[in-house]
Scaffold this motif. Sequence first.
Motif, PDB file in Angstrom:
ATOM      1  N   ARG A 188       0.812  -1.271  -0.147  1.00  0.00           N
ATOM      2  CA  ARG A 188       0.040   0.005   0.063  1.00  0.00           C
ATOM      3  C   ARG A 188       0.905   1.285   0.024  1.00  0.00           C
ATOM      4  NH1 ARG A 188      -5.364   0.750   1.423  1.00  0.00           N
ATOM      5  NH2 ARG A 188      -5.342  -1.318   2.247  1.00  0.00           N
ATOM      6  N   GLU A 192       1.492   4.189  -3.048  1.00  0.00           N
ATOM      7  CA  GLU A 192       1.172   5.816  -2.835  1.00  0.00           C
ATOM      8  C   GLU A 192       2.379   6.563  -3.602  1.00  0.00           C
ATOM      9  OE1 GLU A 192       0.664   5.982   1.310  1.00  0.00           O
ATOM     10  OE2 GLU A 192      -1.329   5.101   1.300  1.00  0.00           O
ATOM     11  N   LYS A 212      -1.989   4.906  -7.986  1.00  0.00           N
ATOM     12  CA  LYS A 212      -3.585   5.458  -7.686  1.00  0.00           C
ATOM     13  C   LYS A 212      -4.668   4.548  -8.089  1.00  0.00           C
ATOM     14  CE  LYS A 212      -2.621  10.328  -7.351  1.00  0.00           C
ATOM     15  NZ  LYS A 212      -2.887  11.840  -7.806  1.00  0.00           N
ATOM     16  N   GLU A 213      -4.543   3.924  -9.564  1.00  0.00           N
ATOM     17  CA  GLU A 213      -5.405   3.144  -9.953  1.00  0.00           C
ATOM     18  C   GLU A 213      -5.626   1.591  -9.319  1.00  0.00           C
ATOM     19  OE1 GLU A 213      -5.096   4.598 -14.746  1.00  0.00           O
ATOM     20  OE2 GLU A 213      -4.059   3.025 -14.114  1.00  0.00           O
ATOM     21  N   LEU A 215      -4.257   1.163  -6.023  1.00  0.00           N
ATOM     22  CA  LEU A 215      -4.872   1.307  -4.881  1.00  0.00           C
ATOM     23  C   LEU A 215      -6.432   1.351  -4.881  1.00  0.00           C
ATOM     24  CD1 LEU A 215      -2.357   4.015  -3.450  1.00  0.00           C
ATOM     25  CD2 LEU A 215      -2.581   1.616  -2.550  1.00  0.00           C
ATOM     26  N   ALA A 216      -7.129   2.056  -5.887  1.00  0.00           N
ATOM     27  CA  ALA A 216      -8.490   2.120  -6.192  1.00  0.00           C
ATOM     28  C   ALA A 216      -9.333   1.073  -6.512  1.00  0.00           C
ATOM     29  CB  ALA A 216      -9.065   3.453  -7.027  1.00  0.00           C
ATOM     30  N   ASN A 217      -8.600  -0.032  -6.934  1.00  0.00           N
ATOM     31  CA  ASN A 217      -9.024  -1.316  -7.655  1.00  0.00           C
ATOM     32  C   ASN A 217      -9.593  -2.349  -6.402  1.00  0.00           C
ATOM     33  OD1 ASN A 217      -9.377  -4.010  -8.661  1.00  0.00           O
ATOM     34  ND2 ASN A 217      -8.250  -3.488 -10.647  1.00  0.00           N
ATOM     35  N   PRO A 218     -11.063  -2.427  -6.624  1.00  0.00           N
ATOM     36  CA  PRO A 218     -11.407  -3.375  -5.385  1.00  0.00           C
ATOM     37  C   PRO A 218     -10.773  -4.966  -5.256  1.00  0.00           C
ATOM     38  CG  PRO A 218     -13.189  -2.920  -6.945  1.00  0.00           C
ATOM     39  CD  PRO A 218     -12.000  -1.946  -7.468  1.00  0.00           C
ATOM     40  N   ARG A 221      -7.296  -4.272  -3.940  1.00  0.00           N
ATOM     41  CA  ARG A 221      -7.625  -3.898  -2.283  1.00  0.00           C
ATOM     42  C   ARG A 221      -7.841  -5.253  -1.680  1.00  0.00           C
ATOM     43  NH1 ARG A 221      -8.445   1.460  -1.174  1.00  0.00           N
ATOM     44  NH2 ARG A 221      -9.732   0.802   0.718  1.00  0.00           N
TER      45      ARG A 221
END
Length: 227
Positions: A188, A192, A212-213, A215-218, A221
Amino acid sequence: MIGGYGRGADILNGVTLDVELGEIAVIVGPNGAGKSTAMKAVFGMLNIHTGSVVFDGEDITRLSPQARVAKGMGFVPQTHNIFASMSVEENLEMGAFLRRDDYRDTMAQVYDLFPILKEKRHQHAGELSGGQRQQVAVGRALMTKPKLLMLDEPTAGVSPIVMDELFDRIIEVARTGISILMVEQNARQALEIAHKGYVLVQGANGYTGSGKELLANPDVRKSFLGG
């Protein structure tokens, strides 16, 4: 890249990596996914059966690691990455062994980046803390004046505060125009600071995108970042 060690089974089963000038590219994924192996393949430490390594527009797939250093690659392994019985300054000087020019300006830049190393320059590197040893290892690689700096788990075994400081220094290195390719267990935090991220799964690209993409991908994650 498809390949592995010696004549053993392939560990990399289709890995594609790309790092542009001044970018930070991060490789993350579960244990055994082939992260460090992919890094070593780029540096010429294992056999690539299919695929190629292109550096600065030149195919270097058949070059030795030493020849790749001369081309402008710097590699910092996860362990055994300093000369413990030598002083900090002697470690840095060892990084300049291929150079025929005056390397004092580069050493000054390393000391600017890592002020604690200047303070402890006459101390044996083996007496330093884990985070300071990592600074010595990165500093020695920077002494080669690399175009691409490769870091294998640079924050392994250090405290969160030291990890944040190391990441800050990595960002500073990239801002000088040096490209960074990094394998990192603290996924993580690494994503960043990443311009580009690669999630490896079983020796192949699982997910690719900007930090960023990813980190935002469910799916990323849930599977790799703890939700």
